[in-house]
Write a protein that holds these residues in place. Structure first.
Motif, PDB file in Angstrom:
ATOM      1  N   GLU A 131       0.830  -1.195   0.000  1.00 55.36           N
ATOM      2  CA  GLU A 131       0.000   0.000   0.000  1.00 55.36           C
ATOM      3  C   GLU A 131       0.866   1.247   0.000  1.00 55.36           C
ATOM      4  OE1 GLU A 131      -2.672   0.391   3.310  1.00 55.36           O
ATOM      5  OE2 GLU A 131      -3.708   2.064   2.319  1.00 55.36           O
ATOM      6  N   ARG A 146      -0.047   5.005   0.985  1.00 53.30           N
ATOM      7  CA  ARG A 146      -1.139   5.867   1.431  1.00 53.30           C
ATOM      8  C   ARG A 146      -1.169   7.172   0.659  1.00 53.30           C
ATOM      9  NH1 ARG A 146      -1.141   6.384   7.630  1.00 53.30           N
ATOM     10  NH2 ARG A 146      -3.286   7.033   7.536  1.00 53.30           N
ATOM     11  N   HIS A 200      -1.187   1.770  -4.783  1.00 54.13           N
ATOM     12  CA  HIS A 200      -0.356   0.623  -4.443  1.00 54.13           C
ATOM     13  C   HIS A 200       0.913   0.647  -5.282  1.00 54.13           C
ATOM     14  CE1 HIS A 200      -4.061  -0.798  -2.580  1.00 54.13           C
ATOM     15  NE2 HIS A 200      -3.291  -1.588  -1.853  1.00 54.13           N
TER      16      HIS A 200
END
Ligand SMILES: Nc1ncnc2c1ncn2[C@@H]1O[C@H](COP(=O)(O)OP(=O)(O)OP(=O)(O)O)[C@@H](O)[C@H]1O
Ligand SMILES: [Mg+2]
Length: 252
Positions: free
Chosen positions: A74, A76, A80
């Motif tokens: 991930e 943020r 991704h």
């Protein structure tokens, strides 16, 4: 849509553009999958936590046939990432002569399922990795920094893409993007005008300005929007996404 950020010339803003375009998409609730396909692993270094483990990198997709979706981490605010590793430098010598190697990323992405935008950050040389990106991509975005050597590089890219097209039996839709544009320098306008003559509508109207915040953001593991949302660089990358969306470069 799968987009390869491609240029055989180094340091023209490929990684910067891959990251900031993904961040611009994420701000519009459209998080993308970034693939770091460069043994230098600069994009993975900016992510910060994604560096070091070769088994968790895209090298293991080539080496051990790990499914791509197993390798996603991930990011943020961005989407991704499938990280790179310095071992990728060996892909050419280990797998370069294997059958179907040039289509491997294309097949891997199809098997992993579609839906999301995929942005591939290419390395600055033409080998198995870059060709994997070209074969997998629907479209190419070619950053060109605003100087004369980069202009020569852009003409070389055009020759390269024209040589690949008969092999993959389709036209590679592409846009050239001027980066590191300094409005105070006459040379930048000259390079822009030469590119416009050469590539017409395939040169983006948007230019990416030379901008301190863009250069500083990677040092704090950030994209330009989370680092300096009101900077010129953030405005430029938002404008670039507007332009590419209007041109249907991204699906609506
Ligand atoms: N618009 C900009 N303003 C200021 N600095 C920039 C800008 N775009 C890129 N840079 C800086 O220029 C350097 C090269 O950019 P980047 O790493 O994105 O290029 P690249 O094409 O991915 O390089 P490589 O071919 O080595 O992968 C980096 O230090 C980056 O921070
Ligand atoms: Mg790069």
């Amino acid at each position: 849509m799968r987009i390869a950020i491609f240029n055989q010339k180094g340091g023209v803003g490929k990684t910067t553009t891959a990251l900031n375009l993904a961040a611009a998409l994420a701000l519009r609730d459209r998080p993308a999958l970034l693939i770091d396909l460069d043994p230098q692993a600069h994009l993975s270094a900016i992510h910060g936590n994604a560096l070091g483990n070769v088994e968790a990198s895209i090298f293991s997709f080539y080496q051990d046939n790990r499914p791509l979706h197993d390798l996603e981490v991930e990011w943020r605010g961005v989407g991704h990432l499938i990280p790179a590793h310095t071992e990728l430098i060996k892909v050419d010598s280990i797998f370069g002569k294997g059958p179907n190697i040039l289509n491997k990323l294309n097949r891997g992405l199809t098997e992993s399922g579609g839906g999301r935008d995929v942005i591939i950050d290419c390395c600055p040389f033409l080998g198995v990795l870059s060709l994997n990106a070209v074969f997998a991509a629907d479209k190419m975005l070619v950053p060109v920094s605003s100087d004369f050597l980069s202009l020569r590089g852009a003409l070389q890219i055009e020759r390269t893409l024209k040589a690949i097209e008969p092999v993959i039996k389709r036209r590679l839709e592409r846009r050239y993007l001027l980066t590191r544009f300094d409005r105070r320098r006459k040379m930048c306008y000259e390079v822009q005008s030469r590119l416009r003559d050469q590539f017409g509508a395939e040169l983006c109207e948007t230019t990416i300005s030379e901008n301190v915040a863009v250069a500083e953001a990677p040092a704090v593991n950030r994209d330009i929007f989370s680092h300096a949302a009101n900077s010129r660089g953030a405005q430029d990358y938002a404008r670039l996404l507007d332009e590419l969306t209007a041109a249907k470069f991204f699906n609506g």
